[in-house]
Write a protein that holds these residues in place. Sequence first.
Motif, PDB file in Angstrom:
ATOM      1  N   PRO A 198     -20.692 -16.258 -26.269  1.00  0.00           N
ATOM      2  CA  PRO A 198     -22.086 -16.276 -26.907  1.00  0.00           C
ATOM      3  C   PRO A 198     -22.390 -14.809 -28.121  1.00  0.00           C
ATOM      4  N   GLY A 199     -22.582 -15.294 -29.135  1.00  0.00           N
ATOM      5  CA  GLY A 199     -23.407 -14.117 -29.877  1.00  0.00           C
ATOM      6  C   GLY A 199     -21.638 -14.452 -31.208  1.00  0.00           C
ATOM      7  N   ALA A 200     -20.340 -15.109 -30.697  1.00  0.00           N
ATOM      8  CA  ALA A 200     -19.832 -15.121 -32.136  1.00  0.00           C
ATOM      9  C   ALA A 200     -20.561 -15.682 -33.359  1.00  0.00           C
ATOM     10  N   CYS A 254     -16.766  -8.655 -28.042  1.00  0.00           N
ATOM     11  CA  CYS A 254     -16.388  -8.276 -27.055  1.00  0.00           C
ATOM     12  C   CYS A 254     -14.319  -8.644 -26.593  1.00  0.00           C
ATOM     13  N   VAL A 255     -13.784  -8.667 -27.838  1.00  0.00           N
ATOM     14  CA  VAL A 255     -12.571  -7.962 -28.767  1.00  0.00           C
ATOM     15  C   VAL A 255     -12.245  -6.706 -29.077  1.00  0.00           C
ATOM     16  N   LEU A 285      -6.581 -11.998 -30.030  1.00  0.00           N
ATOM     17  CA  LEU A 285      -6.361 -13.757 -30.036  1.00  0.00           C
ATOM     18  C   LEU A 285      -6.195 -13.856 -28.358  1.00  0.00           C
ATOM     19  N   LEU A 286      -5.239 -13.765 -27.749  1.00  0.00           N
ATOM     20  CA  LEU A 286      -5.245 -14.086 -26.346  1.00  0.00           C
ATOM     21  C   LEU A 286      -6.789 -13.702 -25.523  1.00  0.00           C
ATOM     22  N   ALA A 287      -7.420 -11.942 -25.926  1.00  0.00           N
ATOM     23  CA  ALA A 287      -8.618 -11.389 -25.369  1.00  0.00           C
ATOM     24  C   ALA A 287     -10.126 -12.746 -25.564  1.00  0.00           C
ATOM     25  N   LEU A 288     -10.479 -12.637 -26.786  1.00  0.00           N
ATOM     26  CA  LEU A 288     -10.926 -14.251 -27.192  1.00  0.00           C
ATOM     27  C   LEU A 288     -10.953 -15.428 -26.446  1.00  0.00           C
TER      28      LEU A 288
END
Length: 358
Positions: A198-200, A254-255, A285-288
């Motif tokens: 959300p919000g990306a 969030c990242v 990339l892993l976190a997202l």
Amino acid sequence: MADNPLAEAQRESAGASTFGKYNFQFHWALCEIIRKHEQQKEYAILIEHHEDVVITDALEADKARFEFYQVKNQAATFTADSLTKRNKGTKEALKGSVLGKLLSSCLNNQYEDRITTIGLVSSSGFSLGIDKGLKLDVIKIGDITEDDLATLTQNIHKELGIDVLPEHLQFIVPEIQLRNQEDYVLSKFARLADKLFPGALCNAVAIYRSVIDEMGRIGRLEFDYTDWARLIDKKSLTSTSVHQVVTQHSSHPCVDDIKSDFDDLANDLSWKSKRKRSFKRELSLLALRRAGFMSALDIDITNSFRSSHDKIDEDGFPDDIAYVDALVDQAIRGGLLDKVKDQDTLLMEVIYCLLKAE
């Protein structure tokens, strides 16, 4: 290696070599996997393998259950008679009917009991008698009037010797239409990214092109694979691979926090700029990816590394370098190197778990 439960000779393979004619087929299939992805379900999709579209609900051979779909793009609406009509071929031999071909792919084989849905999808819809006069987009066997059901059953019995049509047979009218299929799928991908993150901000066109190109590639492959792992690797599009594409072409606040925390940790570890930049990109990339969709493998790995971390007391070390080294050593002693592809990935998981715990 696990045996491939779908390793039987296919009814036909001509579809793979003429894949370009079936644009509607894989746009419909994309809508199906987007729907499953929104529900965070694991899946793999096969194109032109036994049927136009086969979807499995697991990536492990022993757990996999299948949905078989034949996807038709034609002007005429299907009736009970046209669904079971058999045209003459060479030497006056009768060809299989549309419904007969679909059922012959699904019945009397080693994977029959593992099929949960047999679906015939038609862009022009169906003209079948429906009990209570309802207008349905998914018509099940129990919805069809006695007269049309009798016609279908009698004709299929003559063709295949089947006395009763399978209860999980469905006739499906798709939402997606020929005239808007590209734009329709593009909007679906945009909504998928927004639901996952959300919000990306996402590049829906890049996501669409990457996934549609890969679907075209797997659809052109004509080989059979006796090994399940090779089938999934060579011939399928999985929830994991789709999620990687969505992640690659999306960005999210969030990242930012984990990137900032990593900058501080990397400075404490005295990492050089080149290593820091490369590692931070992969860590982001892993976190997202995990922020939007945790696969069964992701859950297993994160739980394993969290358990490994809990065995090391941070207060017992003079600095972050010694602490991270101890975490890596503990992960290796705990056998976690077997869960990742190499030691660099193990370090990534150690740091990811460390930063997420803070």
